[in-house]
Design a protein around this motif. Sequence first.
Motif, short mmCIF file in Angstrom:
data_model
loop_
_atom_site.label_atom_id
_atom_site.label_comp_id
_atom_site.label_asym_id
_atom_site.label_seq_id
_atom_site.Cartn_x
_atom_site.Cartn_y
_atom_site.Cartn_z
N SER A 82 4.93 10.22 -6.77
CA SER A 82 6.26 10.52 -7.31
C SER A 82 6.20 11.63 -8.35
N PRO A 83 7.05 12.65 -8.25
CA PRO A 83 7.05 13.75 -9.22
C PRO A 83 7.31 13.26 -10.66
N ALA A 84 8.09 12.22 -10.82
CA ALA A 84 8.38 11.71 -12.15
C ALA A 84 7.12 11.19 -12.82
N LEU A 85 6.20 10.67 -12.06
CA LEU A 85 4.97 10.13 -12.62
C LEU A 85 3.89 11.19 -12.78
N THR A 86 3.87 12.16 -11.92
CA THR A 86 2.80 13.17 -11.96
C THR A 86 3.18 14.39 -12.81
N GLY A 87 4.43 14.50 -13.23
CA GLY A 87 4.85 15.63 -14.05
C GLY A 87 5.09 16.90 -13.25
N LYS A 143 0.83 -1.20 0.00
CA LYS A 143 0.00 0.00 0.00
C LYS A 143 0.87 1.26 0.00
N GLN A 144 1.86 1.30 0.84
CA GLN A 144 2.73 2.47 0.90
C GLN A 144 3.53 2.61 -0.38
N GLN A 145 3.96 1.51 -0.97
CA GLN A 145 4.71 1.57 -2.23
C GLN A 145 3.84 2.17 -3.35
N VAL A 146 2.59 1.80 -3.39
CA VAL A 146 1.68 2.34 -4.40
C VAL A 146 1.47 3.83 -4.17
N ILE A 147 1.26 4.22 -2.93
CA ILE A 147 1.06 5.64 -2.60
C ILE A 147 2.30 6.44 -2.99
#
Length: 80
Positions: free
Chosen positions: A74-79, A65-69
């Motif tokens: 993550s800034p790399a994924l959200t831009g 759960k924490q890994q998914v959160i």
Amino acid sequence: MNVREYISSGIVECYVLGLATTEEQSEFESMCRQYPEILQARIDFEQMMERQARQYAIEPPDSLKQQVINAVASPALTGR
């Protein structure tokens, strides 16, 4: 209409598994409204699939759960 033959044709499984064509889906839904036995076959198959999924389910580790959160934030994924 032979309801037993229709049920035995595999249409119930195709419908529930999302393998039926659009035309087959419409026909199947209509048949469920007309024939309670077909609706019951659908319900029975859905329940069997659910029981099987629960029987063979694997509990994820607590840390997942924490890994998914973290991955979602993550800034790399959200831009960001």
